[in-house]
Design an enzyme around this catalytic site. Structure first.
Site, PDB file in Angstrom:
ATOM      1  N   THR A 100      33.845  46.920  38.470  1.00 34.97           N
ATOM      2  CA  THR A 100      33.009  47.610  39.025  1.00 34.97           C
ATOM      3  C   THR A 100      33.567  49.239  39.183  1.00 34.97           C
ATOM      4  OG1 THR A 100      31.724  46.144  40.055  1.00 34.97           O
ATOM      5  CG2 THR A 100      31.319  48.214  40.793  1.00 34.97           C
ATOM      6  N   LYS A 172      24.622  49.405  37.892  1.00 30.03           N
ATOM      7  CA  LYS A 172      25.133  48.597  39.135  1.00 30.03           C
ATOM      8  C   LYS A 172      25.189  49.491  40.437  1.00 30.03           C
ATOM      9  CE  LYS A 172      28.256  45.856  41.011  1.00 30.03           C
ATOM     10  NZ  LYS A 172      28.247  44.414  41.557  1.00 30.03           N
ATOM     11  N   LYS A 247      32.808  49.945  48.765  1.00 28.02           N
ATOM     12  CA  LYS A 247      33.501  50.487  47.506  1.00 28.02           C
ATOM     13  C   LYS A 247      32.339  50.679  46.536  1.00 28.02           C
ATOM     14  CE  LYS A 247      35.387  49.132  43.068  1.00 28.02           C
ATOM     15  NZ  LYS A 247      35.609  48.056  42.195  1.00 28.02           N
TER      16      LYS A 247
HETATM   17  P1  NAD Z   1      40.556  40.923  42.748  1.00 28.11           P
HETATM   18  O1  NAD Z   1      41.237  41.953  43.456  1.00 28.11           O
HETATM   19  O2  NAD Z   1      40.443  39.560  43.315  1.00 28.11           O
HETATM   20  O3  NAD Z   1      41.159  40.709  41.373  1.00 28.11           O
HETATM   21  C1  NAD Z   1      41.713  41.877  40.441  1.00 28.11           C
HETATM   22  C2  NAD Z   1      43.017  41.397  39.755  1.00 28.11           C
HETATM   23  O4  NAD Z   1      43.356  42.349  38.729  1.00 28.11           O
HETATM   24  C3  NAD Z   1      43.952  40.986  40.606  1.00 28.11           C
HETATM   25  O5  NAD Z   1      44.480  39.370  40.436  1.00 28.11           O
HETATM   26  C4  NAD Z   1      45.307  41.794  40.238  1.00 28.11           C
HETATM   27  O6  NAD Z   1      46.751  41.241  40.401  1.00 28.11           O
HETATM   28  C5  NAD Z   1      44.883  42.072  38.827  1.00 28.11           C
HETATM   29  N1  NAD Z   1      45.457  43.248  38.217  1.00 28.11           N
HETATM   30  C6  NAD Z   1      45.362  44.665  38.652  1.00 28.11           C
HETATM   31  N2  NAD Z   1      46.010  45.497  37.837  1.00 28.11           N
HETATM   32  C7  NAD Z   1      46.315  44.777  37.022  1.00 28.11           C
HETATM   33  C8  NAD Z   1      46.809  45.306  35.777  1.00 28.11           C
HETATM   34  N3  NAD Z   1      47.464  46.476  35.333  1.00 28.11           N
HETATM   35  N4  NAD Z   1      47.236  44.326  34.673  1.00 28.11           N
HETATM   36  C9  NAD Z   1      46.853  42.906  35.047  1.00 28.11           C
HETATM   37  N5  NAD Z   1      46.200  42.284  36.291  1.00 28.11           N
HETATM   38  C10 NAD Z   1      45.966  43.455  37.194  1.00 28.11           C
HETATM   39  O7  NAD Z   1      39.430  41.507  42.552  1.00 28.11           O
HETATM   40  P2  NAD Z   1      37.671  40.720  42.219  1.00 28.11           P
HETATM   41  O8  NAD Z   1      37.174  40.342  43.526  1.00 28.11           O
HETATM   42  O9  NAD Z   1      38.039  39.610  41.335  1.00 28.11           O
HETATM   43  O10 NAD Z   1      37.063  42.035  41.680  1.00 28.11           O
HETATM   44  C11 NAD Z   1      37.114  42.545  40.386  1.00 28.11           C
HETATM   45  C12 NAD Z   1      36.104  43.446  39.909  1.00 28.11           C
HETATM   46  O11 NAD Z   1      34.923  43.129  40.240  1.00 28.11           O
HETATM   47  C13 NAD Z   1      36.231  44.825  40.855  1.00 28.11           C
HETATM   48  O12 NAD Z   1      36.002  45.983  40.505  1.00 28.11           O
HETATM   49  C14 NAD Z   1      35.030  44.420  41.871  1.00 28.11           C
HETATM   50  O13 NAD Z   1      34.391  45.432  42.621  1.00 28.11           O
HETATM   51  C15 NAD Z   1      34.076  43.894  40.945  1.00 28.11           C
HETATM   52  N6  NAD Z   1      33.113  42.772  41.883  1.00 28.11           N
HETATM   53  C16 NAD Z   1      33.589  41.851  42.679  1.00 28.11           C
HETATM   54  C17 NAD Z   1      32.677  41.101  43.187  1.00 28.11           C
HETATM   55  C18 NAD Z   1      33.035  39.952  44.128  1.00 28.11           C
HETATM   56  O14 NAD Z   1      32.352  39.574  44.962  1.00 28.11           O
HETATM   57  N7  NAD Z   1      34.276  39.731  44.446  1.00 28.11           N
HETATM   58  C19 NAD Z   1      31.184  41.129  42.782  1.00 28.11           C
HETATM   59  C20 NAD Z   1      30.796  41.836  41.910  1.00 28.11           C
HETATM   60  C21 NAD Z   1      31.669  42.793  41.281  1.00 28.11           C
END
Ligand code: NAD
Length: 297
Positions: A100, A172, A247
């Site tokens: 997102t 979104k 966010k």
């Molecule tokens: P998270 O922080 O658990 O996962 C993100 C991952 O990306 C981490 O494991 C991190 O180590 C990795 N990362 C960061 N930079 C990197 C790079 N350069 N190379 C490789 N890996 C890298 O976050 P999440 O909860 O999985 O959310 C991910 C996205 O989905 C966000 O944009 C969030 O807003 C969106 N989202 C989350 C939810 C939710 O409920 N968690 C729901 C809808 C949307």
């Protein structure tokens, strides 16, 4: 079976990558946290040593990263130097970002990638990622959407093509701004009912069959009781954390600013979630804002 590169194996990306491996795809997985790569391997993925390596040779390359800067750097390289995943990918690969992020960054990355690029943020949270019931809202070329759709349906229940580059992120931002405002006013209505001596159940029975009806009421009811599965019944354990809602409201506010759109309710929702997170509510479900509204935190 497709060859899929998957980068970002966190709360969302981890289960999404595992679902793709389970569906029989060859998934090359990378995250900067080695333990998360190991977990993906347990789920059937193949570990690779870098994001570029995940992209090499893949039919479809997917990112699920925290924010816009991470997405730009991963695809276009540090400072946009071109040494990112886009350049490492096959010229005919389909690139898909499920994070997102803000609309301008989504458009910029799509344009600079030089590939068929889709922005495809999701709704449905961690539970949806695990159960493969996510909804994808997708922006980008129609043909790329048609090619990616079968894979999206293996991670989710629905995939909606919303328009050109950035349209998925736009959908979104609009959806979650509506969600935040309806949740807050639903919380206000329950607190007002309490003050008026009206039971939670009575308000629920009436509003769920009347014009006050909404998803915030009937699926995510912010008081315990009427909807047994809602986070209110487990002390507001998320669910959808208030920090993530904040966010998303920030992204909606940015979008409103650069399009000069009036969003007074969205702005107020942003202020209220800022206050809730400042008071320590960031890790609780976003429906937990009812505690702040009730004056008890
Ligand atoms: P998270 O922080 O658990 O996962 C993100 C991952 O990306 C981490 O494991 C991190 O180590 C990795 N990362 C960061 N930079 C990197 C790079 N350069 N190379 C490789 N890996 C890298 O976050 P999440 O909860 O999985 O959310 C991910 C996205 O989905 C966000 O944009 C969030 O807003 C969106 N989202 C989350 C939810 C939710 O409920 N968690 C729901 C809808 C949307």
């Amino acid at each position: 079976m497709a060859r899929i590169g998957f980068v970002g194996l966190g709360n969302m990306g981890g289960p999404m990558a595992r679902n793709l491996a389970k569906a029989g795809h060859q998934v090359a997985a990378f995250d900067i946290v080695p333990a998360l790569v190991a977990r993906a391997v347990e789920g059937g993925a193949i570990a690779v040593g870098s994001a570029a390596e995940a992209a090499q040779g893949a039919d479809l390359v997917i990112t699920m990263l925290p924010a816009g800067d991470n997405v730009r750097e991963a695809w276009l390289g540090p400072g946009g130097n071109g040494a990112g995943m886009a350049a490492a990918s096959r010229p005919d690969a389909i690139l898909l970002d499920c994070s997102t992020i803000d609309v301008p960054t989504a458009r910029e990355v799509a344009m600079e990638s030089g590939r068929a690029f889709l922005d495809a943020p999701v709704s449905g949270g961690v539970m949806g990622a695990e159960a493969a019931t996510l909804t994808f809202m997708v922006g980008g070329p129609e043909a790329a959407f048609a090619a990616a759709e079968p894979v999206l349906k293996q991670m989710g229940r629905a995939a909606i093509h919303c328009g050109g580059a950035g349209a998925g992120q736009a959908a979104k931002a609009c959806n979650n701004m509506m969600l935040a405002a309806t949740m807050i006013v639903t919380c206000e209505a329950f607190v007002l009912a309490e003050r008026l001596g009206l039971s939670h159940q009575a308000l629920f029975e009436v509003a769920s069959k009347s014009s006050g009806q909404s998803w915030s009421l009937t699926t995510y009811c912010p008081v315990p009781g009427p909807v047994p599965g809602s986070p209110a019944n487990r002390d507001y354990a998320p669910g959808f954390a208030a920090s993530l809602m904040l966010k998303d409201l920030g992204l909606a506010a940015e979008a409103a600013a650069f399009t000069n759109a009036a969003t007074p309710m969205g702005s107020r929702a942003l202020e209220l979630y800022q206050e809730f997170v400042r008071q320590g509510g960031g890790g609780t479900d976003f429906s937990g804002i009812i505690r702040m509204i009730r004056g008890v935190t």
